[in-house]
Scaffold this active site. Structure first.
Site, PDB file in Angstrom:
ATOM      1  N   CYS A  46      40.749 -34.853 -25.185  1.00  0.00           N
ATOM      2  CA  CYS A  46      40.630 -34.035 -23.977  1.00  0.00           C
ATOM      3  C   CYS A  46      41.319 -32.679 -24.120  1.00  0.00           C
ATOM      4  CB  CYS A  46      41.213 -34.787 -22.775  1.00  0.00           C
ATOM      5  SG  CYS A  46      42.995 -35.036 -22.871  1.00  0.00           S
TER       6      CYS A  46
ATOM      7  N   CYS B  38      35.753 -48.219 -24.249  1.00  0.00           N
ATOM      8  CA  CYS B  38      34.923 -49.289 -24.810  1.00  0.00           C
ATOM      9  C   CYS B  38      35.364 -50.690 -24.427  1.00  0.00           C
ATOM     10  CB  CYS B  38      34.932 -49.227 -26.332  1.00  0.00           C
ATOM     11  SG  CYS B  38      34.385 -47.689 -27.040  1.00  0.00           S
TER      12      CYS B  38
ATOM     13  N   SER C  64      59.011 -30.703 -18.716  1.00  0.00           N
ATOM     14  CA  SER C  64      60.348 -30.497 -18.154  1.00  0.00           C
ATOM     15  C   SER C  64      60.328 -30.506 -16.634  1.00  0.00           C
ATOM     16  CB  SER C  64      60.921 -29.163 -18.652  1.00  0.00           C
ATOM     17  OG  SER C  64      60.131 -28.106 -18.176  1.00  0.00           O
TER      18      SER C  64
ATOM     19  N   ASN D  25      57.795 -28.210 -14.139  1.00  0.00           N
ATOM     20  CA  ASN D  25      57.065 -28.766 -13.005  1.00  0.00           C
ATOM     21  C   ASN D  25      57.312 -27.926 -11.750  1.00  0.00           C
ATOM     22  OD1 ASN D  25      56.859 -30.528 -10.517  1.00  0.00           O
ATOM     23  ND2 ASN D  25      55.923 -31.871 -12.030  1.00  0.00           N
TER      24      ASN D  25
ATOM     25  N   ASP E 174      54.534 -33.763  -7.670  1.00  0.00           N
ATOM     26  CA  ASP E 174      55.215 -34.880  -6.999  1.00  0.00           C
ATOM     27  C   ASP E 174      56.703 -34.599  -6.888  1.00  0.00           C
ATOM     28  OD1 ASP E 174      53.521 -37.434  -6.619  1.00  0.00           O
ATOM     29  OD2 ASP E 174      52.851 -36.644  -8.536  1.00  0.00           O
TER      30      ASP E 174
ATOM     31  N   GLN F 261      23.169 -41.163 -31.772  1.00  0.00           N
ATOM     32  CA  GLN F 261      22.594 -42.499 -31.699  1.00  0.00           C
ATOM     33  C   GLN F 261      21.168 -42.550 -32.268  1.00  0.00           C
ATOM     34  OE1 GLN F 261      24.549 -42.843 -27.378  1.00  0.00           O
ATOM     35  NE2 GLN F 261      23.342 -44.635 -27.837  1.00  0.00           N
TER      36      GLN F 261
ATOM     37  N   GLY G 228      19.577 -49.531 -25.772  1.00  0.00           N
ATOM     38  CA  GLY G 228      18.892 -50.649 -25.123  1.00  0.00           C
ATOM     39  C   GLY G 228      19.439 -52.008 -25.493  1.00  0.00           C
TER      40      GLY G 228
ATOM     41  N   GLU H 276      24.568 -53.908 -22.591  1.00  0.00           N
ATOM     42  CA  GLU H 276      24.418 -53.231 -21.302  1.00  0.00           C
ATOM     43  C   GLU H 276      24.431 -54.153 -20.081  1.00  0.00           C
ATOM     44  OE1 GLU H 276      21.635 -49.508 -21.901  1.00  0.00           O
ATOM     45  OE2 GLU H 276      20.960 -51.203 -23.111  1.00  0.00           O
TER      46      GLU H 276
HETATM   47  C1  LIG Z   1      48.198 -34.861 -17.949  1.00  0.00           C
HETATM   48  C2  LIG Z   1      49.229 -34.381 -16.998  1.00  0.00           C
HETATM   49  C3  LIG Z   1      49.407 -35.046 -15.808  1.00  0.00           C
HETATM   50  C4  LIG Z   1      50.345 -34.595 -14.896  1.00  0.00           C
HETATM   51  N1  LIG Z   1      50.514 -35.286 -13.740  1.00  0.00           N
HETATM   52  C5  LIG Z   1      51.455 -34.879 -12.856  1.00  0.00           C
HETATM   53  C6  LIG Z   1      51.676 -35.585 -11.645  1.00  0.00           C
HETATM   54  O1  LIG Z   1      51.042 -36.595 -11.373  1.00  0.00           O
HETATM   55  N2  LIG Z   1      52.611 -35.114 -10.796  1.00  0.00           N
HETATM   56  C7  LIG Z   1      53.351 -34.009 -11.082  1.00  0.00           C
HETATM   57  O2  LIG Z   1      54.220 -33.640 -10.297  1.00  0.00           O
HETATM   58  N3  LIG Z   1      53.165 -33.320 -12.209  1.00  0.00           N
HETATM   59  C8  LIG Z   1      52.227 -33.721 -13.096  1.00  0.00           C
HETATM   60  N4  LIG Z   1      52.039 -33.012 -14.239  1.00  0.00           N
HETATM   61  C9  LIG Z   1      52.725 -31.737 -14.422  1.00  0.00           C
HETATM   62  C10 LIG Z   1      53.900 -31.828 -15.349  1.00  0.00           C
HETATM   63  O3  LIG Z   1      54.974 -32.393 -14.695  1.00  0.00           O
HETATM   64  C11 LIG Z   1      54.168 -30.428 -15.809  1.00  0.00           C
HETATM   65  O4  LIG Z   1      53.111 -30.044 -16.648  1.00  0.00           O
HETATM   66  C12 LIG Z   1      55.450 -30.288 -16.586  1.00  0.00           C
HETATM   67  O5  LIG Z   1      56.551 -30.746 -15.870  1.00  0.00           O
HETATM   68  C13 LIG Z   1      55.682 -28.874 -17.002  1.00  0.00           C
HETATM   69  O6  LIG Z   1      56.800 -28.839 -17.834  1.00  0.00           O
HETATM   70  P1  LIG Z   1      56.731 -28.157 -19.257  1.00  0.00           P
HETATM   71  O7  LIG Z   1      58.079 -28.216 -19.796  1.00  0.00           O
HETATM   72  O8  LIG Z   1      55.688 -28.733 -20.089  1.00  0.00           O
HETATM   73  O9  LIG Z   1      56.344 -26.711 -18.826  1.00  0.00           O
HETATM   74  P2  LIG Z   1      55.618 -25.601 -19.657  1.00  0.00           P
HETATM   75  O10 LIG Z   1      54.202 -25.958 -19.801  1.00  0.00           O
HETATM   76  O11 LIG Z   1      56.377 -25.299 -20.882  1.00  0.00           O
HETATM   77  O12 LIG Z   1      55.739 -24.437 -18.611  1.00  0.00           O
HETATM   78  C14 LIG Z   1      55.014 -24.430 -17.434  1.00  0.00           C
HETATM   79  C15 LIG Z   1      55.160 -23.064 -16.758  1.00  0.00           C
HETATM   80  O13 LIG Z   1      56.472 -22.919 -16.256  1.00  0.00           O
HETATM   81  C16 LIG Z   1      57.169 -21.850 -16.912  1.00  0.00           C
HETATM   82  N5  LIG Z   1      58.510 -22.367 -17.122  1.00  0.00           N
HETATM   83  C17 LIG Z   1      58.854 -23.537 -17.706  1.00  0.00           C
HETATM   84  N6  LIG Z   1      60.171 -23.718 -17.606  1.00  0.00           N
HETATM   85  C18 LIG Z   1      60.662 -22.635 -16.959  1.00  0.00           C
HETATM   86  C19 LIG Z   1      61.959 -22.256 -16.540  1.00  0.00           C
HETATM   87  N7  LIG Z   1      63.019 -23.041 -16.763  1.00  0.00           N
HETATM   88  N8  LIG Z   1      62.084 -21.102 -15.882  1.00  0.00           N
HETATM   89  C20 LIG Z   1      61.020 -20.325 -15.635  1.00  0.00           C
HETATM   90  N9  LIG Z   1      59.786 -20.619 -16.012  1.00  0.00           N
HETATM   91  C21 LIG Z   1      59.608 -21.777 -16.655  1.00  0.00           C
HETATM   92  C22 LIG Z   1      56.383 -21.564 -18.156  1.00  0.00           C
HETATM   93  O14 LIG Z   1      56.496 -20.236 -18.542  1.00  0.00           O
HETATM   94  C23 LIG Z   1      54.981 -21.894 -17.705  1.00  0.00           C
HETATM   95  O15 LIG Z   1      54.422 -20.852 -16.997  1.00  0.00           O
HETATM   96  C24 LIG Z   1      51.119 -33.442 -15.177  1.00  0.00           C
HETATM   97  C25 LIG Z   1      50.928 -32.772 -16.387  1.00  0.00           C
HETATM   98  C26 LIG Z   1      50.005 -33.224 -17.291  1.00  0.00           C
HETATM   99  C27 LIG Z   1      49.797 -32.479 -18.564  1.00  0.00           C
HETATM  100  S1  FES Z   2      37.506 -45.654 -26.741  1.00  0.00           S
HETATM  101 FE1  FES Z   2      38.741 -47.381 -27.133  1.00  0.00          FE
HETATM  102  S2  FES Z   2      37.641 -48.403 -28.666  1.00  0.00           S
HETATM  103 FE2  FES Z   2      36.304 -46.800 -28.101  1.00  0.00          FE
HETATM  104  S1  FES Z   3      43.721 -35.130 -26.582  1.00  0.00           S
HETATM  105 FE1  FES Z   3      43.822 -36.190 -24.721  1.00  0.00          FE
HETATM  106  S2  FES Z   3      45.963 -36.298 -24.415  1.00  0.00           S
HETATM  107 FE2  FES Z   3      45.792 -35.017 -26.123  1.00  0.00          FE
END
Ligand SMILES: Cc1cc2nc3c(=O)[nH]c(=O)nc-3n(C[C@H](O)[C@H](O)[C@H](O)COP(=O)(O)OP(=O)(O)OC[C@H]3O[C@@H](n4cnc5c(N)ncnc54)[C@H](O)[C@@H]3O)c2cc1C
Ligand code: FES
Ligand code: FES
Length: 1377
Positions: free
Chosen positions: A56, A175, A364, A368, A380, A815, A1133, A1309
């Site tokens: 993804c 799957c 982090s 978030n 959240d 396929q 099929g 199927e």
């Molecule tokens: C698949 C997926 C599912 C998620 N599901 C949820 C969910 O259910 N609920 C939820 O609340 N969150 C969810 N998140 C969000 C996730 O919590 C945030 O992506 C994550 O916390 C961001 O932290 P990071 O360190 O990766 O930030 P980064 O990706 O490194 O940074 C994010 C942004 O913040 C800026 N930044 C980072 N740290 C700082 C700082 N200290 N000061 C200033 N700017 C800063 C960066 O420049 C950037 O713009 C999900 C994320 C993913 C990828």
């Molecule tokens: S996606 Fe899990 S076995 Fe195909």
């Molecule tokens: S390719 Fe799906 S989580 Fe990284």
């Protein structure tokens, strides 16, 4: 609070360092790399390790997981955790060791027990998800070893069952249906009951626990753990600057350094900088932007510290969410009796539902909050922290400020240079005032989230966190203070519901129904999603539900309070109870119930055609687990290879005037843009082919649907993708008729595809006569069914390599390679013998890699042909989703007549099928729909079916195309009849099940012999084995005693017709007796190769020489090659396995016939002839040891019926609309299964994919027909927490079927149709909810029992039918009684 930070020293910007890390123990040193390179990209393109798969690129699937090990020089400890390599930037792994699945073990050095157990539990089908799953489990095992638990017995780990299941909650598999994966994981748990583990190749039922453990591939934490290379310990450097030609990566070690960096010349004057921690934010925002400077915040101590003082805990903003969770739990352990610490534990628990483990490990806390503040991300964490009155420290310019979180959120979006330093969560204590007795006051905290997946990996529709300081007096519970935070509901930021807070805390009265009622009214006017938010009313209703749940949980028993009775003097009890419940954390932690309860799989294997019938392990499953199995995108790029990306139309019908990129020239680095204008002379603009003809590759002057490819760009993947995003298509819609975007518009404009008369199904009986016999009629009732996306884990991919003399070799994940072969030849205008299409394995197909794989590969071939360079493509998930088309949406209107006893006498249906823009396989849909619909005896059946041509991407075959809709409609009719008659649905179903006579009337000769009609037996057997009748009574009792949860149960039959098509095969025996097999069928994960191997071994064993009974290990099935084996046809099929097997059997028969005289001759010379000698002699005597065949089924074998039934029980939460599947039981007739393990996997996997269709998956488009559910964020397939908690499957061995291939029947199927049982059970539960709602005096739409439950029955849909205003109605009913 403000403070100024003075920057005294210049930062060490002049240092130029090298990135040092290890992958699977191997040292890597990098001096120059683009810092925007992801770890996944690096691993896949610059190392031999391909087990990290791109599913993804968003952090949403788990296919790319690796284990990261990091040395803490202070603690002198190595910590290990999983991360998603698709989001992790390469520079951030400096000093770390990365382990991939190949690193755990492999075919050369020996597989890891994880790989072996995945194989032995039949937990890998297409295998694309498997390496990621293995890494999730491995990480859980490594971390369990750190726990203070007694040493488990040999072969087992310190892992618990619950941890084993939890380990894979963030990993998607399309799957298997997860059950076997969970079992493979649980086999490592010390607390598992081996009897609870499902069917596997290690033991048979009934063996002792000790024996079972001893049969498992042995696991020893010491031997099978990961090693952190010593050189990394010596090499750890925290400060680093890495310059690449374009951009740089900085790792400041102090705030001063950071400040200097942010304000130095280097980053002034429009330099684009990005602060980075985990970089997971890009999973959501998918920035195309390329930054000049990346500043990694993780090495600044202030941002990574946890500090505790009297006022609370301060978390550095760069701490990962996992670390915050850990610290919060530790804090709670320090003093678990403090109310405030209970809050920490609950925040931690909620945080465990944020994303998935491998995201939380790098995401982090600060990232978030910044995403929430700056981008209005549906966080959240913000909601949780808002409810408890947190504050944050920020650094803006040189100013250091501390502000409340609420204020932080309400400020204008942060600029890219403002840094969030830390987050402070206060210790909380209840207000103690002089009047109150201390013990009678307490803090209560609860948090909530409503999301498609209960354990996370899904953003919520709404989240909430409530903190209340309450006390008891003799009249009841008094709210002293309350903080109510709501978020993610379609609001910019999480907000506090101040008005409600003030009301509740300001009344000075004990809680009563009246107060609750008023609070609920107020909350409705406070939590209002912004305009345009989806499911707005649902989200508001969730706010009501959660507030009600919270207040209700600790208020005086409301029913009691209503009657006006005061407390009985025992003031403290209720509050203590509530607090106890509220603090009931550790109990739930220790005995956290497993997600799945024990499941039962019943299979019978027959040795009649040994090794056919044996549940042997799927061919290649161990290399799939280790990640060595080669998929198309794993083939190394040839030199000079280009990567492609599509520019897709965003308009449904428009003239394409031109494409620009903001300038006249192609964007930087892009080599070519290919469109229909580049079709070579003699070629044609064709991109796919079906039996109904060829279909276009590119839009020509006119684009005819949103998502249609307009052009193809070739460069490095990154630049091609970036350019595709930048592309601006100039459309013109003048003088063009409006597009047809709905079925109704197609009808109004008579826009239909022809259905050839031989494909149009035949009516049965006389409808008018049947209606005349009816006692009751239901007229013109409408059902709408939506689309579904395949969600194969491997998206569409191809590699085209020009060869000498105008030839082209194409590797495609497809396929039907044969069809692609013709299409490419036609497109390029060259003979078919110039083309070779090779397909080894496909990472999941489900029909989506048949027709829809062709344009992708053809575009590559066209570009390769034009540019004379290899060109490859691997579609990103979004493009794949936009182009895929998916399942056919339909509108069905029916009229049915029936007797008072429930016997149906006549059914007429008007079916409108949305086929999209091209015919694809749509003209066969009418017969598929009707084929499955005929599962009941309708008396007379008539229909009018139209295949509508609309301006949507053409819909294509998806697992059980048409059949799943037909079967569902049949049950919807039955349910409606039962409702009208107020009869038990089950008895109406039973009354209308076919007798063999009526079956023959409806299906003709396809019905086969009466002995083959096993459905009635299955039906009764299933009712018994699932205790159906007893459970109905138990459910009735449950529903009577539970207001907010209702259960439903349903038993559903299926009849599914399949078609056996011709198939080629080729078997060759080599000098050493090993055997090579080629078949037309493609291995998609369905176990085709395994069955073919078994068939080869069986058929050759009829030569009866020594060693021939164990030939299976000597057989290798090889990739399909359209020049080596022609007429390969379609793998679809459900019957390709059996026809490929039959083709192979014919080849083997020829070989046996050729070998027999030699064997006789040898036998006369020696006592016994063994296989190897026979073959050696055959080679020496020039016996032809290669045979090919083309199996063409006889007319009596072409079509047949499959039978099965399922019982499902669900529980619906009326307050949220959530449906949990408590149990599903299936019996499915596989004839005489060729491989019960493979068939069991097909049944379970198909059923769970069906659950996705019926309950979860919304494949939504915008008003122009452009798919908007185009990511793992918006499209939710089932995960381990949404499958049946208990899942029992019996693979029925119904014995001899003379017209089948060795009596076997299809399994791929039909079982998908059985998932309708979950939908029907949900309907039954909703019916109960509506009955109750009515009893509260509420007006419900329609009658309480006659209503349509949409497909999919998502949470908003279910909640709406249960009543968006249930709570209000309930309170009203209490107030008025
Ligand atoms: C698949 C997926 C599912 C998620 N599901 C949820 C969910 O259910 N609920 C939820 O609340 N969150 C969810 N998140 C969000 C996730 O919590 C945030 O992506 C994550 O916390 C961001 O932290 P990071 O360190 O990766 O930030 P980064 O990706 O490194 O940074 C994010 C942004 O913040 C800026 N930044 C980072 N740290 C700082 C700082 N200290 N000061 C200033 N700017 C800063 C960066 O420049 C950037 O713009 C999900 C994320 C993913 C990828
Ligand atoms: S996606 Fe899990 S076995 Fe195909
Ligand atoms: S390719 Fe799906 S989580 Fe990284």
């Amino acid at each position: 609070m403000e403070a100024e930070i003075v920057c005294t020293e210049p930062p060490p910007l002049s240092r130029n360092e090298t990135l040092v890390f290890a992958v699977n123990g191997k040292r890597f040193e990098i001096k120059d790399i683009d810092p925007s390179t992801t770890l996944l990209h690096f691993l896949r393109s610059q190392t031999p390790f391909k087990s990290v798969k791109l599913g993804c690129g968003e952090g949403g699937c788990g296919a790319c997981i690796v284990l990261l090990s990091k040395y803490d020089p202070v603690l002198k400890q190595v910590e290990h955790f999983t991360i998603s390599s698709c989001l992790t930037l390469i520079c951030s792994i400096n000093g770390c060791s990365i382990t991939t699945s190949e690193g755990l073990g492999n075919s050369k050095d020996g597989f890891h027990p994880i790989h072996q157990r995945f194989a032995g539990f039949h937990a890998s089908q297409c295998g694309f998800c498997t390496p990621g799953m293995c890494m999730s489990l491995f990480s859980a095992l490594v971390n369990a070893e750190e726990k203070q638990r007694p040493d488990p017995s040999p072969g087992i780990s310190k892992l618990t069952v619950s941890e084993a299941e939890k380990a894979i909650t963030g990993n998607l598999c399309r799957c298997t249906g997860y059950r076997p994966i969970a079992d493979a994981c649980k086999s490592f748990a010390y607390d598992v009951d081996m009897e609870d583990l499902g069917f596997n190749s290690f033991w048979r039922k009934g063996e002792t626990k000790e024996l079972k453990v001893s049969r498992l591939p042995s696991y020893s934490p010491k031997e099978h753990s990961c090693i952190y290379p010593q050189f990394l310990k010596d090499n750890v450097k925290s400060v680093m600057l890495l310059n690449s030609r374009r951009n740089s990566w900085y790792t400041p070690g102090t705030i001063q350094e950071l400040l200097s960096l942010l304000h130095s010349d280097v980053v002034q004057n429009g330099t684009k900088i990005k602060l980075v921690v985990g970089n997971t934010g890009t999973g959501y925002y998918k920035e195309a932007e390329i930054y000049d400077k990346y500043i990694d915040l993780r090495y600044i101590p202030d941002l990574s510290a946890v500090r505790r003082d009297n006022s609370g805990i301060e978390f550095g903003a760069a701490l990962s969410i996992s670390k915050v969770i850990f610290s919060l739990k530790e804090e709670q352990k320090l003093n678990s009796c403090l109310d405030g610490n209970m809050v920490f534990k609950k925040i931690a628990d909620h945080m465990e539902k944020v994303a998935s483990g491998f995201i939380r490990n790098s995401a982090s806390l600060g990232g978030n909050l910044v995403m929430a503040q700056r981008n209005y991300f549906a966080s959240d964490i913000t909601t949780l922290l808002l409810a408890v009155g947190s504050s944050v420290s920020i650094l803006e310019g040189h100013k250091h400020e501390k502000v409340t979180l609420e204020e932080f959120l309400s400020r204008p979006p942060l600029d890219s240079r403002t840094v969030l330093i830390s987050v402070h969560i206060p210790f909380l204590e209840p207000i103690r005032n002089n009047d109150s007795v201390e013990t009678n006051s307490g803090l209560l905290f609860e948090s909530y989230r409503a999301a498609a997946r209960p354990l996370g990996n899904a953003l919520p529709y709404l989240n909430a966190a409530f903190l209340a300081d309450v006390s008891c007096n003799k009249n009841g519970v008094l709210v002293n203070n309350i903080q109510l935070a709501f978020g993610a509901y379609g609001t910019r930021h999480a907000t506090r519901a101040r008005e409600v807070e003030e009301y509740l805390a300001g009344t000075g009265k004990t809680l009563s129904v009246g107060i609750l009622n008023k609070a609920v009214e107020l909350i409705k006017s406070s939590v209002i999603p912004e305009e345009g938010t989806s499911h707005a009313a649902y989200r508001s209703s969730l706010a009501v539900s959660y507030l009600f749940s919270f207040l209700f949980s600790f208020s005086n028993s409301v029913d009691y309070a209503i009657s006006g009775s005061p407390f009985d003097g025992n003031d403290g009890t209720l509050l203590e109870e509530a607090c106890k419940r509220n603090n009931d954390d550790d109990r739930s932690q220790i005995v956290r119930p497993p997600l799945l309860s024990s499941a039962n799989q019943v299979i019978e294997s027959s040795r009649e055609y040994y090794p056919i019938g044996e549940p042997i392990i799927k061919s290649g499953s161990a290399i799939q687990a280790s990640g060595e199995a080669v998929y198309v995108d794993d083939i190394p790029s040839p030199p000079n290879c280009l990567h492609g990306a599509f520019i897709n139309s965003t308009k449904p019908l428009a003239r394409v005037k031109g494409i620009s990129f903001g300038s006249d020239s192609l964007p930087n680095g892009v080599t070519a843009i290919i469109s229909f204008k580049d079709i070579p002379e003699g070629g044609e603009n064709v991109g796919s082919k079906t039996v109904f003809g060829f279909e276009p590759l590119f839009a020509d002057d006119l684009t005819r649907c949103a998502g249609e490819p307009i052009a193809f760009l070739a460069e490095t993947q990154k630049y091609a993708d970036a350019a595709a995003k930048m592309a601006m298509v100039d459309y013109d819609t003048k003088t063009i008729d409006p597009p047809i975007l709905t079925i109704q518009e197609a009808v109004d404009r008579a826009s239909f595809f022809d259905v050839p008369s031989f494909l149009y199904p035949e009516k049965v009986g006389d409808f008018l006569k049947g209606m005349a016999e009816a006692d009751h009629k239901i007229l013109s009732t409408e059902i709408k069914l939506n689309s579904q996306y395949y969600f194969y884990m491997e998206t569409q991919t191809a590699l085209a390599i020009p060869d000498e003399d105008n030839c082209m070799v194409i590797y495609s994940s497809i396929q039907c390679p044969e069809f692609l072969h013709s299409v490419v030849a036609k497109c390029l205008g060259i003979p078919e013998h110039n083309i070779r299409v090779i397909t080894r394995r496909v990472g999941g197909g489900f029909g989506g890699k048949a027709i829809k794989a062709m344009p992708v590969a053809t575009a590559c071939a066209l570009a390769a042909y034009k540019l004379r360079r290899p060109v490859r493509i691997y579609l990103d998930r979004k493009t794949d989703m936009i182009m895929a088309g998916g399942r056919h949406p339909m509108k069905i209107t029916y009229t049915v007549g029936f007797k008072s006893n429930g016997k149906i006498t006549a059914l007429h249906l008007d079916i409108l099928i949305n086929a999209g823009i091209n015919p694809d396989i749509s003209p066969v849909m009418p017969s598929s729909v009707v084929g499955a619909l005929k599962k009941y005896d309708w008396g007379a059946l008539s229909f009018d079916i139209k295949v509508c041509k609309t301006n949507h991407p053409s819909k294509s075959a998806m697992r059980a195309p048409g059949e799943v809709q037909g079967s569902f409609v049949a049950d919807a009719v039955i349910e409606n009849v039962a409702s009208v008659l107020s009869m038990e649905v089950d008895s109406v179903r039973k009354r209308n099940l076919h007798t063999y006579e009526s079956l023959k009337l409806f299906y003709g000769s396809v019905a086969g012999d009466s002995i083959e009609y096993t459905l009635p037996t299955i039906w009764d057997k299933l009712a018994r084995s699932s205790s159906y009748v007893d459970r109905i009574a138990m459910i009735e009792q449950f529903n009577g005693s539970h207001k907010w949860r209702k259960r439903g149960i349903s038993q559903v039959p299926i009849v599914h017709e399949v078609l056996v098509r011709p198939a080629p095969g080729k078997v060759s025996i080599l000098w050493d007796g090993s055997i090579v097999v080629e078949v037309g069928g493609i291995e998609l994960g369905q176990g085709l190769w395994t069955k073919v191997k078994q068939m080869t071994a069986y058929a050759l064993s009829t030569i009866q020489c020594d060693g021939s009974e164990n030939l299976v290990e000597k057989v290798r099935v090889i990739q399909s090659d359209t020049l080596s084996l022609v007429q390969g046809g379609f793998t679809s099929g459900s019957t390709t396995s059996e026809s490929s097997c039959e083709a192979v059997r014919l080849c083997c028969n020829i070989l046996v016939e050729r070998l027999a005289p030699l064997k006789k001759q040898l036998q006369e010379q020696m006592d016994s002839v063994n296989w190897d000698i026979l073959i050696l002699q055959a080679h020496l005597q020039d016996v032809n040891l290669a045979a090919s065949s083309y199996y063409v089924p006889e007319s009596s074998s072409v079509r047949y019926l499959n039978y099965g039934a399922a019982v499902s029980e669900v529980e619906v939460n009326i307050l949220t609309g959530e449906t949990r599947i408590l149990r599903s039981d299936i019996i499915y007739d596989c004839g005489q299964s060729m491989n019960p393990a493979v068939d069991l996997g097909q049944i379970e996997g198909a059923f769970v994919q069906g659950i996705g269709f019926f309950m979860l998956e919304e494949y939504l488009s915008n008003t122009e027909g452009l798919v908007v559910a185009d990511s793992t964020w918006t499209y939710k397939i089932p995960t381990i927490d949404t499958i049946p908690k208990q899942f029992n499957v019996e693979v029925l061995n119904s014995g001899c079927h003379k017209n089948r291939v060795l009596s076997s029947k299809a399994s791929g199927e039909p079982p998908l149709l059985l998932a309708a049982s979950v939908h029907c059970a949900t309907r039954a539960a909703i019916k109960e909810a509506r009955k109750q709602l009515k009893s509260w005096g509420s007006v419900v739409d329609g009658s309480d029992s006659t209503f349509q439950l949409e497909v999919p029955a998502t949470m908003p849909v279910v909640k709406k039918l249960c009543g968006l205003d249930t709570v209000e109605r309930y309170l009203q009913s209490l107030l008025t009684c």
